[in-house]
Design an enzyme around this catalytic site. Sequence first.
Site, PDB file in Angstrom:
ATOM      1  N   HIS A   1       5.877 -10.429   0.219  1.00 49.89           N
ATOM      2  CA  HIS A   1       5.255 -10.735  -1.334  1.00 49.89           C
ATOM      3  C   HIS A   1       3.983 -12.166  -1.501  1.00 49.89           C
ATOM      4  O   HIS A   1       4.517 -13.009  -2.431  1.00 49.89           O
ATOM      5  CB  HIS A   1       6.528 -11.040  -1.581  1.00 49.89           C
ATOM      6  CG  HIS A   1       7.765 -10.755  -1.960  1.00 49.89           C
ATOM      7  ND1 HIS A   1       8.286  -9.770  -3.230  1.00 49.89           N
ATOM      8  CD2 HIS A   1       8.780 -10.205  -0.932  1.00 49.89           C
ATOM      9  CE1 HIS A   1       9.079  -9.038  -3.034  1.00 49.89           C
ATOM     10  NE2 HIS A   1       9.557  -9.163  -1.235  1.00 49.89           N
TER      11      HIS A   1
ATOM     12  N   HIS B   1      18.814  -9.742   9.676  1.00 46.59           N
ATOM     13  CA  HIS B   1      17.294 -10.267   9.575  1.00 46.59           C
ATOM     14  C   HIS B   1      17.165 -10.482  10.466  1.00 46.59           C
ATOM     15  O   HIS B   1      17.617 -11.161  10.790  1.00 46.59           O
ATOM     16  CB  HIS B   1      17.564 -10.052   8.029  1.00 46.59           C
ATOM     17  CG  HIS B   1      17.179  -9.182   6.790  1.00 46.59           C
ATOM     18  ND1 HIS B   1      16.334  -8.823   6.722  1.00 46.59           N
ATOM     19  CD2 HIS B   1      18.391  -8.336   6.186  1.00 46.59           C
ATOM     20  CE1 HIS B   1      16.119  -8.150   5.651  1.00 46.59           C
ATOM     21  NE2 HIS B   1      17.667  -7.331   5.621  1.00 46.59           N
TER      22      HIS B   1
ATOM     23  N   ASP C   1      15.083   0.732   1.637  1.00 52.51           N
ATOM     24  CA  ASP C   1      15.171   1.333   1.382  1.00 52.51           C
ATOM     25  C   ASP C   1      16.361   1.692   2.205  1.00 52.51           C
ATOM     26  O   ASP C   1      17.200   1.108   2.983  1.00 52.51           O
ATOM     27  CB  ASP C   1      13.868   2.149   2.525  1.00 52.51           C
ATOM     28  CG  ASP C   1      12.735   1.915   1.821  1.00 52.51           C
ATOM     29  OD1 ASP C   1      12.173   3.287   1.051  1.00 52.51           O
ATOM     30  OD2 ASP C   1      12.159   1.033   1.642  1.00 52.51           O
TER      31      ASP C   1
END
Length: 443
Positions: free
Chosen positions: A17, A106, A379
């Site tokens: 980002h 993650h 996704d």
Amino acid sequence: MSTFGSHFRVTTYGESHCASVGCIVDGVPPGMALSEADVQVQLSRRRPGQSNLTTPRDEKDAVKIQAGVEKGVTLGSPLSMLVRNEDQRPHDYSDDTLDLYPRPSHADWTYLDKYGVKSSSGGGRSSARETIGRVAAGAVAEKYLREAFGVEIVAFVSSVGKVHIPRYPGEQLAGDESANAAVGAGSSSKLVDNYIDTTGLTEEEAEEPLSLEFRQLLATITRQDVDKTDIRCPHPVAAERMRQRILLAKSNNDSIGGSVTCVIRKVPSGLGEPCFDKLEAKLAHAMLSIPATKAFEIGSGFRGTEVPGSRHNDRFVAKHDGTLGTATNWSGGIQGGISNGEEIYFRIGFKSPATISQNQSTATYSGKDGTLATRGRHDPCVVPRAVPIVESMAALAIMDALLAQDARTMAASRLNAGPVLALPNSMHLPSKLKTRQDHLSGS
């Protein structure tokens, strides 16, 4: 680190980002025609928001060449390419709970533990957004490989969850009429599993690592075939079954994994640097550096461990073009870590995406039990968009190996007697069996 390659060196930059992502490529051959349109093709295949099977993040991923090209021709100097992030939403990750909880599976915790600081949004450098630089650089490498050697690189989705393209002798996609009859009516596996029926096959046929049909697919498939469906699977029945499996995961706010198969055709022989930089090792390095990858197999892969050597060995034959080749290519185009001129093929396993829109029981950074509610766009399955990433990393690995071999060949050519000419007569190749490299160069 953030650099891949020794002779064709690619350094990527940027977080999920931030303002932009991109790459610097050193070692681009000078004098090659190159435009942004050459690079954009693969970036457009990789970009998000292509269908309801992918993340809804709306990015056009328009590339800008910043340096290294003048008047449409590469200069040989470092090539710089940039893609701006237009639809970044760091506020999706500004919830206080994300400051308290590392997201399950993650890189939040490992990055923080390693560096003492981490990106506050979207996974930072561990995000698949980082692969934009790889794809841009891979498009440049692939253009050179295609124009200089005719190399063809095609990847496709070969499985989603338990739905696979049939790969082995006797294997049928469960759910087809013939397979339904074999597994029996009412079997819960008929919609998701593959069925292997070796009836009618000889023992030798049943033990072959790959079916003739799948080998023919590897030999003939094109990107046009792959892109006919949004799932990027060339098998119509499997493609629809895969599509439904992804939509099921999406409807449950869940995710599912899969695999991508890649074939590289017309690769010059002699590429690869034993012992630690064998070509399959470099390809494995390239593929397992892609986010969400968990497995890599080349040639016959794990299936080859079940076949006796007497049936698995690739016997050599004289090809119709005068080159030496193999009759079966279970090795996947590489022997002793060096390309032998046959097709290189391999498969990569991608895990189910870690980001899911479900409450998950986990622990805070301080170790207290709690519940994390994840937001953000993601996704439900990464493999449709992973196809051009796999192709790009394959191009980077082959390009780097090719430039290394070119350097060695050029050094040898400057001697009065090259290393081959110095060999005893008994060690020369028969004149009719030229190497693939001689054949491609026209000598």
